[in-house]
Design a protein around this motif. Sequence first.
Motif, PDB file in Angstrom:
ATOM      1  N   GLY A  60       4.605  25.267  50.297  1.00 38.23           N
ATOM      2  CA  GLY A  60       4.847  23.953  49.720  1.00 38.23           C
ATOM      3  C   GLY A  60       3.898  22.908  50.269  1.00 38.23           C
ATOM      4  N   ALA A  61       3.679  22.933  51.586  1.00 40.98           N
ATOM      5  CA  ALA A  61       2.771  21.970  52.213  1.00 40.98           C
ATOM      6  C   ALA A  61       1.339  22.178  51.740  1.00 40.98           C
ATOM      7  N   MET A  62       0.914  23.425  51.657  1.00 40.05           N
ATOM      8  CA  MET A  62      -0.449  23.713  51.205  1.00 40.05           C
ATOM      9  C   MET A  62      -0.642  23.262  49.759  1.00 40.05           C
ATOM     10  N   ALA A  63       0.339  23.539  48.910  1.00 36.55           N
ATOM     11  CA  ALA A  63       0.227  23.172  47.498  1.00 36.55           C
ATOM     12  C   ALA A  63       0.134  21.654  47.342  1.00 36.55           C
ATOM     13  N   TYR A  64       0.963  20.940  48.081  1.00 35.34           N
ATOM     14  CA  TYR A  64       0.961  19.475  47.967  1.00 35.34           C
ATOM     15  C   TYR A  64      -0.385  18.897  48.410  1.00 35.34           C
ATOM     16  N   VAL A  65      -0.890  19.359  49.561  1.00 35.33           N
ATOM     17  CA  VAL A  65      -2.134  18.807  50.097  1.00 35.33           C
ATOM     18  C   VAL A  65      -3.314  19.140  49.186  1.00 35.33           C
ATOM     19  N   LEU A  66      -3.380  20.369  48.701  1.00 36.02           N
ATOM     20  CA  LEU A  66      -4.480  20.754  47.818  1.00 36.02           C
ATOM     21  C   LEU A  66      -4.459  19.918  46.535  1.00 36.02           C
ATOM     22  N   PHE A  67      -3.262  19.694  46.007  1.00 32.98           N
ATOM     23  CA  PHE A  67      -3.162  18.868  44.801  1.00 32.98           C
ATOM     24  C   PHE A  67      -3.513  17.418  45.094  1.00 32.98           C
ATOM     25  N   ASP A  68      -2.988  16.881  46.182  1.00 38.98           N
ATOM     26  CA  ASP A  68      -3.176  15.470  46.487  1.00 38.98           C
ATOM     27  C   ASP A  68      -4.636  15.146  46.801  1.00 38.98           C
ATOM     28  N   MET A  69      -5.367  16.111  47.366  1.00 34.64           N
ATOM     29  CA  MET A  69      -6.766  15.875  47.708  1.00 34.64           C
ATOM     30  C   MET A  69      -7.670  15.886  46.483  1.00 34.64           C
ATOM     31  N   HIS A  70      -7.266  16.637  45.457  1.00 38.47           N
ATOM     32  CA  HIS A  70      -8.184  16.862  44.335  1.00 38.47           C
ATOM     33  C   HIS A  70      -7.678  16.319  43.006  1.00 38.47           C
ATOM     34  N   ARG A  71      -6.566  15.609  43.013  1.00 36.72           N
ATOM     35  CA  ARG A  71      -6.065  15.037  41.767  1.00 36.72           C
ATOM     36  C   ARG A  71      -6.963  13.878  41.325  1.00 36.72           C
TER      37      ARG A  71
END
Length: 275
Positions: A60-71
């Motif tokens: 969950g943490a990895m998914a959120y950070v990857l999305f938040d960095m590249h949205r």
Amino acid sequence: LRYLPSLFSIIRNGVEASTGPFGPYMNGPIFTVRNAWLRDWLDALAFSLSGLPADRTSAGAMAYVLFDMHREGAALDYPKGGLGEVVKALVNGVEQPTKSGSNKKAVGLGRSKVNLRHHVESIDTTKDGTRVVGLTARKAGGKMVKVKATEGVICNAPMWSLRKLIKNEKALAILSGRADDVAVKDPSGGSTSIAAQSWQTDPAVDPKTGRGSVIRPARQQQQQSSEDADNLLAKCDNAEMTGSFLHLHVALDATNLDLDSLEPHYTVMDRGLEG
């Protein structure tokens, strides 16, 4: 509705796919990352998040950070006035008057207080070791002070330090689940805590210059000692230690820089964590 297909996909894979580690998204069966550079980058990102390799960091943490960095429109938010303003807000929250007044007897005015430069020497208990009653702290000038607890003591010290903070042998015996406290012994006969390590440092590193420094994930899960532990102190002593790193913040001269064209986040990697 936009994210409904993704939600169904998560449900099909089971709750563990989102609440468990990121491993299934790197090593299969959900997805396998084969590119060596990308695996190194994911490990470096996860290390900065959790101190763990990517395959053992929360999915969950990895998914959120990857999305938040590249949205689209991604930005990094910083508090006005610097990080110190966050600390001030937290202190204000702690020290505001209590509505219930349950701690008025303790502080006299119904307020809590944050004390700096007070080194905790011990967590104090009753003589029979059955109840924690406060703590002993050493002030900057060396003076020892006793702090009495009205309800209890919340300890957020590193768990490997708990044994050293409790001086009462009877309390140690209770926390160890035995009539007599049994400490973890090292081969030399001394008492020491034995903690599994998430990362291993290359022994070939030059200790003077640090050159050649790489850290490798300990892929062998070192969980047996903590699983075998049957009491609180043993679990604390054997708890896994994650790696650490130096996080350096620098300011750049923005003269002649087109700030509108800059991305909010950059990662420069000339090598992976494993070299």
